[in-house]
Design an enzyme around this catalytic site. Sequence first.
Site, PDB file in Angstrom:
ATOM      1  CB  CYS A   1      81.004  61.250  39.256  1.00 30.21           C
ATOM      2  SG  CYS A   1      79.538  60.840  40.241  1.00 30.21           S
TER       3      CYS A   1
ATOM      4  CB  CYS B   1      76.533  63.291  43.356  1.00 27.86           C
ATOM      5  SG  CYS B   1      77.275  61.753  42.756  1.00 27.86           S
TER       6      CYS B   1
ATOM      7  CB  CYS C   1      63.047  70.243  43.215  1.00 29.05           C
ATOM      8  SG  CYS C   1      62.639  71.505  42.023  1.00 29.05           S
TER       9      CYS C   1
END
Length: 164
Positions: free
Chosen positions: A82, A127, A150
Amino acid sequence: MIDRRVLLMGAAAVLGFGAIRWLDADDVEAAGSFEIQKTDGEWRALLTRAQYDVLRLHRTEVPGSSPLNREKRKGTFSCAACALPLFASDTKYESGTGWPSFYRPLPDAVGTRADYALLMRRTEVHCARCGGHLGHVFSDGPPPTGQRYCMNGVALAFMPDAPA
């Protein structure tokens, strides 16, 4: 020959793992509260196979396989699904793990949830805008935060800063 006790213990382990996953109500896919919502078919059309496997199926890329491991330019690492900016390049460091690592995300860029996929508790990072799986955060990073984000390189896109 399989002993009945071994068979029963194996079945109990499988059921226990399923119960842990079922009780983990923080599932990103079930949350449904992300700004960007797409059907599975729309995600498949938008992402490459590798991106889909990591971002939507919570898989992990092969360590050392991402060119972003070697990225040293100034810029911003964003969500490959996105384009939400996630990490500034000045927070990236070499962790020796084989995945791009950062010690701090940008404000309000990521969310976390408990992840028991390997039968131990880890903290998954996703996200904040689309819910895409990015990787995991661990408490063995460098100062000033002590955190190691990570990330799967395939889940990220890099945008270099404009030349001065």
